[in-house]
Design a protein around this motif. Sequence first.
Motif, PDB file in Angstrom:
ATOM      1  N   VAL A  13      48.925  42.234  50.095  1.00  0.00           N
ATOM      2  CA  VAL A  13      48.164  41.304  49.164  1.00  0.00           C
ATOM      3  C   VAL A  13      47.153  40.751  49.931  1.00  0.00           C
ATOM      4  CG1 VAL A  13      48.126  39.540  47.349  1.00  0.00           C
ATOM      5  CG2 VAL A  13      50.190  41.137  47.640  1.00  0.00           C
ATOM      6  N   GLY A  14      45.875  40.825  49.778  1.00  0.00           N
ATOM      7  CA  GLY A  14      45.191  40.087  50.375  1.00  0.00           C
ATOM      8  C   GLY A  14      43.736  39.664  49.744  1.00  0.00           C
ATOM      9  N   SER A  15      42.848  38.879  50.394  1.00  0.00           N
ATOM     10  CA  SER A  15      41.737  38.203  49.816  1.00  0.00           C
ATOM     11  C   SER A  15      40.662  39.036  50.489  1.00  0.00           C
ATOM     12  CB  SER A  15      41.693  37.020  50.040  1.00  0.00           C
ATOM     13  OG  SER A  15      40.313  36.256  49.642  1.00  0.00           O
ATOM     14  N   GLY A  21      37.082  38.551  45.800  1.00  0.00           N
ATOM     15  CA  GLY A  21      38.182  38.856  45.062  1.00  0.00           C
ATOM     16  C   GLY A  21      39.602  39.130  45.774  1.00  0.00           C
ATOM     17  N   MET A  22      40.609  39.744  45.160  1.00  0.00           N
ATOM     18  CA  MET A  22      41.848  39.917  45.841  1.00  0.00           C
ATOM     19  C   MET A  22      42.304  41.107  45.499  1.00  0.00           C
ATOM     20  SD  MET A  22      43.273  36.842  46.835  1.00  0.00           S
ATOM     21  CE  MET A  22      45.277  37.077  46.706  1.00  0.00           C
ATOM     22  N   GLU A  36      44.476  51.245  46.008  1.00  0.00           N
ATOM     23  CA  GLU A  36      44.300  49.808  45.868  1.00  0.00           C
ATOM     24  C   GLU A  36      43.900  49.282  44.509  1.00  0.00           C
ATOM     25  OE1 GLU A  36      41.319  47.018  48.223  1.00  0.00           O
ATOM     26  OE2 GLU A  36      40.434  48.150  46.855  1.00  0.00           O
ATOM     27  N   VAL A  37      44.499  47.930  43.976  1.00  0.00           N
ATOM     28  CA  VAL A  37      43.930  47.730  42.960  1.00  0.00           C
ATOM     29  C   VAL A  37      43.339  46.417  43.314  1.00  0.00           C
ATOM     30  CG1 VAL A  37      44.448  46.536  40.779  1.00  0.00           C
ATOM     31  CG2 VAL A  37      45.485  48.666  41.546  1.00  0.00           C
ATOM     32  N   PHE A  38      41.821  46.163  42.937  1.00  0.00           N
ATOM     33  CA  PHE A  38      40.982  45.016  43.186  1.00  0.00           C
ATOM     34  C   PHE A  38      40.821  44.064  42.168  1.00  0.00           C
ATOM     35  CE2 PHE A  38      36.774  43.088  43.810  1.00  0.00           C
ATOM     36  CZ  PHE A  38      37.375  42.322  45.072  1.00  0.00           C
ATOM     37  N   TYR A  39      41.103  42.757  42.093  1.00  0.00           N
ATOM     38  CA  TYR A  39      40.562  42.024  41.194  1.00  0.00           C
ATOM     39  C   TYR A  39      39.393  41.198  41.354  1.00  0.00           C
ATOM     40  CZ  TYR A  39      40.500  38.071  38.035  1.00  0.00           C
ATOM     41  OH  TYR A  39      40.101  37.035  37.145  1.00  0.00           O
ATOM     42  N   SER A  40      38.103  41.081  40.739  1.00  0.00           N
ATOM     43  CA  SER A  40      37.116  40.505  41.083  1.00  0.00           C
ATOM     44  C   SER A  40      36.945  39.205  40.383  1.00  0.00           C
ATOM     45  CB  SER A  40      35.865  41.466  40.552  1.00  0.00           C
ATOM     46  OG  SER A  40      34.742  40.582  40.682  1.00  0.00           O
ATOM     47  N   MET A  46      39.416  44.317  37.102  1.00  0.00           N
ATOM     48  CA  MET A  46      40.023  45.077  37.776  1.00  0.00           C
ATOM     49  C   MET A  46      39.854  46.647  38.169  1.00  0.00           C
ATOM     50  SD  MET A  46      43.933  43.441  36.733  1.00  0.00           S
ATOM     51  CE  MET A  46      44.683  43.493  38.682  1.00  0.00           C
ATOM     52  N   THR A  47      39.868  46.889  39.136  1.00  0.00           N
ATOM     53  CA  THR A  47      39.408  48.287  39.549  1.00  0.00           C
ATOM     54  C   THR A  47      40.725  49.023  40.352  1.00  0.00           C
ATOM     55  OG1 THR A  47      38.307  47.761  41.386  1.00  0.00           O
ATOM     56  CG2 THR A  47      36.862  48.143  39.259  1.00  0.00           C
TER      57      THR A  47
END
Length: 79
Positions: A13-15, A21-22, A36-40, A46-47
């Motif tokens: 889990v990272g920034s 985003g995370m 990967e799932v990315f939250y903006s 989320m992508t």
Amino acid sequence: MIEILGQSYGVTVGSDIQRDGMYLEVEDNAKVALAEVFYSDRDNSMTFTGYRADLPLPLVEWLIAHAKERLTPASGNGG
């Protein structure tokens, strides 16, 4: 570390400051990123990105469910 269908995967889990985003990422035993799932933070979207075509569905489902829990701001926290 998680185990799905007898296979172990690393979890990070990272920034990401550049993308604002995370992310939640899974990797194989050789530390190669698989998905990967990315939250903006910019638009609260989320992508999902899969880096291999043959990912086990239970792994993808686990990643998406946990990303929703870990990356999405909790209601009442200003988000």
